[in-house]
Design a protein around this motif. Sequence first.
Motif, PDB file in Angstrom:
ATOM      1  N   CYS A   6       0.798  -1.222   0.000  1.00  0.00           N
ATOM      2  CA  CYS A   6       0.000   0.000   0.000  1.00  0.00           C
ATOM      3  C   CYS A   6       0.831   1.271   0.000  1.00  0.00           C
ATOM      4  O   CYS A   6       0.290   2.353  -0.158  1.00  0.00           O
ATOM      5  N   TRP A   9      -0.360   4.283   2.239  1.00  0.00           N
ATOM      6  CA  TRP A   9      -1.415   5.135   1.710  1.00  0.00           C
ATOM      7  C   TRP A   9      -2.127   5.919   2.806  1.00  0.00           C
ATOM      8  O   TRP A   9      -2.521   7.061   2.621  1.00  0.00           O
ATOM      9  N   CYS A  10      -2.279   5.298   3.992  1.00  0.00           N
ATOM     10  CA  CYS A  10      -3.012   5.962   5.074  1.00  0.00           C
ATOM     11  C   CYS A  10      -2.327   7.245   5.529  1.00  0.00           C
ATOM     12  O   CYS A  10      -2.943   8.073   6.197  1.00  0.00           O
ATOM     13  N   HIS A  13      -2.971  11.741   4.204  1.00  0.00           N
ATOM     14  CA  HIS A  13      -3.794  12.826   4.729  1.00  0.00           C
ATOM     15  C   HIS A  13      -3.131  13.610   5.852  1.00  0.00           C
ATOM     16  O   HIS A  13      -3.696  14.574   6.344  1.00  0.00           O
ATOM     17  N   PRO A 104      -5.919   1.676  12.550  1.00  0.00           N
ATOM     18  CA  PRO A 104      -7.160   2.298  12.121  1.00  0.00           C
ATOM     19  C   PRO A 104      -8.198   2.506  13.226  1.00  0.00           C
ATOM     20  O   PRO A 104      -9.355   2.775  12.948  1.00  0.00           O
ATOM     21  N   SER A 115     -11.717   4.106  12.242  1.00  0.00           N
ATOM     22  CA  SER A 115     -11.446   5.281  11.401  1.00  0.00           C
ATOM     23  C   SER A 115     -12.428   5.368  10.244  1.00  0.00           C
ATOM     24  O   SER A 115     -12.916   4.340   9.750  1.00  0.00           O
ATOM     25  N   ASP A 116     -12.700   6.581   9.809  1.00  0.00           N
ATOM     26  CA  ASP A 116     -13.633   6.813   8.708  1.00  0.00           C
ATOM     27  C   ASP A 116     -13.264   6.012   7.465  1.00  0.00           C
ATOM     28  O   ASP A 116     -14.139   5.573   6.719  1.00  0.00           O
ATOM     29  N   GLU A 117     -11.968   5.820   7.224  1.00  0.00           N
ATOM     30  CA  GLU A 117     -11.515   5.096   6.032  1.00  0.00           C
ATOM     31  C   GLU A 117     -12.043   3.659   5.991  1.00  0.00           C
ATOM     32  O   GLU A 117     -12.210   3.087   4.920  1.00  0.00           O
ATOM     33  N   HIS A 119     -15.053   2.845   7.263  1.00  0.00           N
ATOM     34  CA  HIS A 119     -16.481   2.978   6.980  1.00  0.00           C
ATOM     35  C   HIS A 119     -16.749   3.334   5.516  1.00  0.00           C
ATOM     36  O   HIS A 119     -17.693   2.822   4.921  1.00  0.00           O
ATOM     37  N   ASP A 120     -15.923   4.198   4.950  1.00  0.00           N
ATOM     38  CA  ASP A 120     -16.188   4.625   3.570  1.00  0.00           C
ATOM     39  C   ASP A 120     -15.515   3.737   2.522  1.00  0.00           C
ATOM     40  O   ASP A 120     -15.667   3.951   1.331  1.00  0.00           O
ATOM     41  N   SER A 122     -12.331   3.417   1.818  1.00  0.00           N
ATOM     42  CA  SER A 122     -11.149   3.961   1.148  1.00  0.00           C
ATOM     43  C   SER A 122      -9.817   3.424   1.690  1.00  0.00           C
ATOM     44  O   SER A 122      -8.777   3.673   1.102  1.00  0.00           O
ATOM     45  N   LEU A 123      -9.845   2.663   2.772  1.00  0.00           N
ATOM     46  CA  LEU A 123      -8.608   2.094   3.313  1.00  0.00           C
ATOM     47  C   LEU A 123      -8.227   0.888   2.467  1.00  0.00           C
ATOM     48  O   LEU A 123      -8.896  -0.141   2.480  1.00  0.00           O
TER      49      LEU A 123
END
Length: 161
Positions: A6, A9-10, A13, A104, A115-117, A119-120, A122-123
């Motif tokens: 990855c 990637w996290c 942000h 996370p 973490s939001d990632e 839920h959405d 994107s992780l």
Amino acid sequence: MACSFCADWCCTHGVDVSVVERDRILARADELARVIALPRERWFVDEVTPDADFPGGAATRTAVVDGACVFLRREGRGCLIHGALLAAGEDYHALKPMVSSLFPVTFGGGALLCSDELHDGSLVCAGDGPTVYEMARGELAYYFGSELVAELDALAASVSG
């Protein structure tokens, strides 16, 4: 999980940092400057937000430079703060931001959260593998103690069994 696919990637942000953590990092800026190319004035954003969940009651963020956290190791993997402390024979918890260490898992409103990632969706490393709790168990024990981890172990066992 190896995380090598990855490219961290996290870390694109930046990360939330308590003002206490920011000040602790800046107090050791001379030694960290050996591994962090940018001047310390560019390590954090200027905005500080009141937030009772953070030590000191306020938080800021690490700066994002060239698409990633200023503390991301560009020629390899991992956090420059984490690596610098390990190389010096120190515990990385002395300086690495708690939000970064727990990821996370995060926190807000007085609760531990995913973490939001997650839920959405994107992780990029989410999916089959260890649970979020299993991944963060050691860090949760470090920050919140064995009593909480024992309670979470019991909850995890009741869900999986």
